[in-house]
Design an enzyme around this catalytic site. Structure first.
Site, short mmCIF file in Angstrom:
data_model
loop_
_atom_site.label_atom_id
_atom_site.label_comp_id
_atom_site.label_asym_id
_atom_site.label_seq_id
_atom_site.Cartn_x
_atom_site.Cartn_y
_atom_site.Cartn_z
N CYS A 177 -6.21 9.74 -33.90
CA CYS A 177 -6.47 9.19 -32.55
C CYS A 177 -5.67 7.92 -32.30
O CYS A 177 -5.79 7.30 -31.26
CB CYS A 177 -7.96 8.93 -32.35
SG CYS A 177 -8.65 7.79 -33.55
N ARG A 198 -13.82 5.03 -26.57
CA ARG A 198 -13.99 3.66 -27.06
C ARG A 198 -15.18 3.05 -26.33
O ARG A 198 -15.08 2.74 -25.14
CB ARG A 198 -12.73 2.83 -26.77
CG ARG A 198 -11.46 3.42 -27.36
CD ARG A 198 -10.28 2.52 -27.00
NE ARG A 198 -9.02 3.11 -27.39
CZ ARG A 198 -8.27 3.87 -26.59
NH1 ARG A 198 -8.69 4.12 -25.34
NH2 ARG A 198 -7.12 4.36 -27.01
N GLU A 217 -9.01 4.10 -41.23
CA GLU A 217 -8.11 3.06 -40.70
C GLU A 217 -7.86 1.95 -41.71
O GLU A 217 -7.15 1.00 -41.41
CB GLU A 217 -8.64 2.51 -39.37
CG GLU A 217 -10.09 2.13 -39.38
CD GLU A 217 -10.64 1.85 -37.98
OE1 GLU A 217 -9.86 1.54 -37.07
OE2 GLU A 217 -11.86 1.95 -37.81
N HIS A 235 0.83 -1.20 0.00
CA HIS A 235 0.00 0.00 0.00
C HIS A 235 0.87 1.25 0.00
O HIS A 235 0.52 2.25 -0.62
CB HIS A 235 -0.92 0.00 1.22
CG HIS A 235 -2.07 -0.95 1.07
ND1 HIS A 235 -2.81 -1.40 2.13
CD2 HIS A 235 -2.60 -1.53 -0.03
CE1 HIS A 235 -3.76 -2.21 1.68
NE2 HIS A 235 -3.64 -2.31 0.38
N ASN A 246 -3.06 2.91 -35.85
CA ASN A 246 -2.69 1.54 -35.48
C ASN A 246 -3.17 0.55 -36.55
O ASN A 246 -2.40 -0.26 -37.07
CB ASN A 246 -3.29 1.16 -34.12
CG ASN A 246 -2.91 2.15 -33.03
OD1 ASN A 246 -2.30 3.17 -33.30
ND2 ASN A 246 -3.29 1.86 -31.82
N ASP A 247 -4.46 0.62 -36.88
CA ASP A 247 -5.00 -0.27 -37.90
C ASP A 247 -4.52 0.12 -39.30
O ASP A 247 -4.21 -0.74 -40.12
CB ASP A 247 -6.53 -0.29 -37.85
CG ASP A 247 -7.06 -1.40 -36.94
OD1 ASP A 247 -6.39 -2.45 -36.85
OD2 ASP A 247 -8.10 -1.21 -36.31
#
Length: 838
Positions: A768, A567, A697, A460, A720-721
């Site tokens: 994005c 998302r 994309e 902790h 990314n895609d």
């Protein structure tokens, strides 16, 4: 391999040096909390089946697989440590759940270099998850090659001890796997206790032949239940059914702060060469600081003279407990006010410990026998600490520290001393082990860093130190406590080093570095809420990628100009049924509310293909990435999209909501959705239409950007895609993932074409994908015509700062030249030359 239903020989699933579990740099595995087994530091890129069997579980993120051998032994094969955080990047699963596999069959492949760079350690585990029924005996502790004999698995003579169940009759029982990170330690145990207290029925947890009632936090922690362990829950009473369901849900739902928190990499001391004047330890919270070392000492009690009036001592103890309870309540209220969920969970657990029957009964008995309240309380705590430490679990031994914190707090009140540590601001505090309340007090006093002889990186104190930005190191060893009070030291938590004899120059350098870092961060943060303008006056919107209202609130606090990508999959995954319209609407409205007056771009559900939903059975696909995903899924299941659009159209104010469509490849798809949206607006009597944008994309969308921009209000590039589809390289392919670089000139040409097409119709273009968060790419994206960057919330200040140091016209001129280069590495090199990262 022989299998007579008792004994089984497992072959090595990987090639490389073999380690015992105790040597694994992860407390959950090392403690054996998850089960018996062995580890391998792999040298190859494929994990093989250690025996014949059936695949009973495949990790969603592709880094682990569980087999059931023919003799009933269940084997978890876990590749690397903390690899779940990679979210499947670099992993390629070769088998499906329910499949029958042969001994030696390849189960998963991974990109050795990529995974090694991004995870804590590649050390991989073979864990016998039903160790209560089987025993694992190593055949070798040397290096092995795939297929060589590694372990004997032997069925235990006596099965798990029969669980003692107090009640007969209408008792109902359920089984569940613990989802909590690090198992059932104090915070999750407090949640279970709180859940159980909401019902009249008596509830118990059973694990590995031991049982505990759900109203005892210490009892629950004492079971030493590790992450993913299967436990039995039994309930008996008038509302047993409801209690059982609530407990099963609580046990299988991860704590919110654990789903984001990533414990820092642990640095294994044994791999360190000895270095004069340096102590090595484990980083619990990163940072580099210099300052005088100050040792803290624990409270020591005077000798107890003997017989005390039990009634008077009980009153004293009750008063002290009440005071500490109200102090913790105040800390909790502050944590809630500041939305500090980690601190809130820790002190809620402390509050639960203060009411624990096992602890209070032990202290009461001592007081009844004439012991002083101070000693009775101290002894009761130490007895329970002993219980936790004897479980052999590193995690639970750390939790004993929380009990010691309560011991100190109550003793401070009983001794009539506020117990204020006399430590100067800027000091580096050394202690055997610090407690959470020590840390809060020290942080208010302005100490520069913390080091402990004991302790763990998952404690902790470590969580709180990370939250406070206080550099912290643990497990430095007892030599730490022999150091001279006030001597100057350098705490390099990132490097896992405490320098005991730094020279004057080293101290000056560290101080300068510290000041520069702090100044830079502070400057970036003070400017984070103002618009990001280039030196020649072009405004770039810096928004945030988020997946919940909590993340949206963080983004706003960090200076986001809006949400560039929400998302919505977070609502649909990891559940048994689809969220209804009302649940969706509430979740989206919460994000809108969390963003003040800023706009929010909400992407419609992007699942299918490689992101499957349990309640939406789709045909198996040979190439999931090229299959039914994004808007294609909406074409097959239009009711899903309709429901989502209705939920979005109920948002208020609707003007702040923009809708984004994933995986669009042609204009007709966009026109169809636009017509559907118009029809729903008419049906709901809405004059206003939300803006509708398209994700770029797939290369087809980039090449048709001009046609799409005619009918869309904006375009948002998902790099990314777009990278994997343009380069024809699966970004999850072990051998290729490292080459999927969005700064490839072919990608830059598609981005340039998208911006040019959008400009024809005066539409704006955002990015994005991950490229937007890369400061090296910022000037290139601005140069190609991008006017909005949607980044991770923590990077808003940094990216805005990067924009302010750029000249947009120069970015445009240089970026045109980058399109003519031949590779991603050439582009990266040129970016470093033209726009160096300071």
């Amino acid at each position: 391999m022989h299998n007579n239903n008792k004994e089984l020989t497992l072959s090595a699933p990987l090639s490389g040096p073999v380690l015992t579990l105790a040597k694994v740099p992860d407390p959950v595995f090392a403690s054996g909390a998850m089960g018996d087994g062995i580890a391998i530091d792999p040298l190859n890129d494929t994990l093989h089946a250690p025996c014949a069997g059936v695949v009973v579980h495949v990790a969603r993120t592709g880094h682990a697989v569980t087999l059931r051998a023919d003799n009933g032994a269940e084997l978890l094969l876990h590749l690397g440590l903390d690899t779940v955080e990679l979210q499947g990047l670099g992993f390629s699963m070769l088998v499906k759940e329910g499949a029958r596999v042969a001994n030696g069959q390849p189960l998963l492949r991974y990109d050795l270099d990529k995974v090694a760079q991004q995870c804590k350690s590649l050390v991989s585990l073979l864990i016998l998850t039903n160790s209560q029924d089987f025993q694992a005996r190593p055949i070798t502790l040397k290096s092995v090659k795939v297929g060589e004999p590694l372990l004997h698995i032997i069925r235990r003579q006596t099965s798990t001890a029969e669980v003692d169940i107090e009640f007969a009759g209408a008792e109902i029982v359920g089984h569940v796997c613990i989802a909590h990170r690090g198992g059932l330690h104090a915070r999750p145990a407090a949640l279970i206790r709180q859940t159980a207290q909401g019902f009249k029925s008596k509830s118990q947890l059973h694990f590995a032949g031991k049982s505990a009632t759900c109203d005892s936090l210490i009892g629950l922690m004492g079971l030493a239940i590790g992450e993913q362990a299967e436990v039995q829950v039994s309930c008996q009473g008038p509302d047993a059914e409801a209690a059982l369901q609530a407990l099963l849900t609580a046990l299988s739902t991860t704590l919110a702060e654990d789903s984001h928190a990533v414990a820092p990499p642990m640095i294994a001391q044994r791999n360190r060469p000895a270095e004069a004047g340096v102590l090595h330890g484990v980083c619990a919270a990163p940072g580099l600081v210099g300052g005088p070392l100050f040792r803290l000492n624990a409270i020591s009690l005077p000798v107890d003279a003997g017989q005390h009036d039990p009634q008077q001592q009980r009153q004293v103890l009750d008063a002290a407990l009440s005071q500490v309870r109200s102090e913790i309540d105040h800390t909790l209220a502050q944590a809630k006010k500041h939305k500090d969920s980690a601190e809130e969970a820790i002190f809620a657990a402390h509050l639960a410990l203060l009411e624990d029957p096992a602890l209070l009964d032990a202290a009461s008995q001592s007081v009844d026998q004439g012991t002083a309240a101070t000693h009775a309380w101290s002894q009761a705590i130490e007895a329970q600490c002993e219980v936790l430490q004897q479980t052999g679990s590193t995690l639970l031994a750390e939790r004993a520290n929380d009990l010691r914190d309560l011991k100190q707090r109550v003793l401070r009140v009983l001794l009539g001393d506020t117990w204020h540590y006399d430590v100067p601001a800027g000091a580096i505090v050394a202690a055997h082990e610090l407690t959470p309340s020590d840390l809060l007090q020290l942080s208010q006093q302005g100490v520069a860093g913390l080091c402990m002889a004991e302790g763990g990186a998952t404690s902790h104190v470590a969580i709180l130190a990370r939250g406070k930005g206080l550099p912290c190191m643990v497990a430095l060893g007892s030599t730490l406590l022999d150091q001279q009070q006030g001597q100057p030291v350098v705490l390099d938590a990132d490097g896992g080093r405490l320098e005991l004899t730094p020279g004057t120059q080293r101290l000056t350098d560290v101080r300068q570095l510290q000041q520069q870092q702090q100044q830079r961060r502070a400057e970036q943060q003070t400017q984070a809420h103002t618009p990001a303008l280039t030196t020649d006056g072009l405004c770039i919107e810096v928004a945030a990628n988020v997946a919940s209202s909590t993340e949206a609130a963080d983004a706003l606090a960090n200076g986001a100009d809006g949400v560039g990508l929400l998302r919505t999959e977070f609502l649909f995954v990891d559940r048994q049924t689809a969220p209804d319209e009302q649940e969706q609407h509430q979740a989206y409205q919460a994000v809108l509310d969390a963003m003040g007056d800023k706009s929010v771009i909400i992407r419609t559900i992007d699942v299918g293909g490689d992101k499957q939903l349990d309640y939406l059975p789709l045909p198996a696909e040979a190439n999931p990435v090229l299959g039914l995903r994004g808007i294609r899924l909406a074409q097959v299941r239009p009711e899903l999209l309709d429901q989502q659009l209705r939920a979005l159209l109920h948002l208020r104010p609707l003007s702040r909501c923009r809708i984004l469509l994933p995986m669009i490849t042609e204009v007709d798809e966009l026109l169809h959705i636009r017509q559907r949206l118009d029809a729903l607006c008419t049906e709901l009597g809405l004059a206003q239409r939300p803006e509708l944008g398209v994700m770029i994309e797939v290369p087809a969308a980039a090449l048709l950007a001009e046609q799409l921009a005619e009918h869309a209000d904006f375009l948002s590039i998902g790099t990314n895609d777009l990278s994997q589809y343009t380069l024809a390289m699966d970004r999850d392919h072990a051998g290729l993932a490292a080459r999927v670089d969005a700064l490839h000139p072919a990608l830059l040409r598609l981005i340039a074409q998208t911006c040019a097409g959008a400009a024809q119709h005066k539409r704006w273009v955002g990015v994005c994908g991950a490229l937007a968060s890369d400061p090296l790419a910022t000037p290139v994206l601005i140069g190609l015509g991008v006017s909005e960057l949607s980044v991770s919330p923590v990077q808003i200040g940094e990216i805005k700062d990067r924009v302010r140091h750029l000249d947009a016209s120069e970015c445009r001129r240089i970026s045109q030249g980058l399109l003519k280069l031949s590779s991603a590495s050439a582009v990266r090199h040129a970016c470093h030359q033209h726009w160096p990262l300071s």
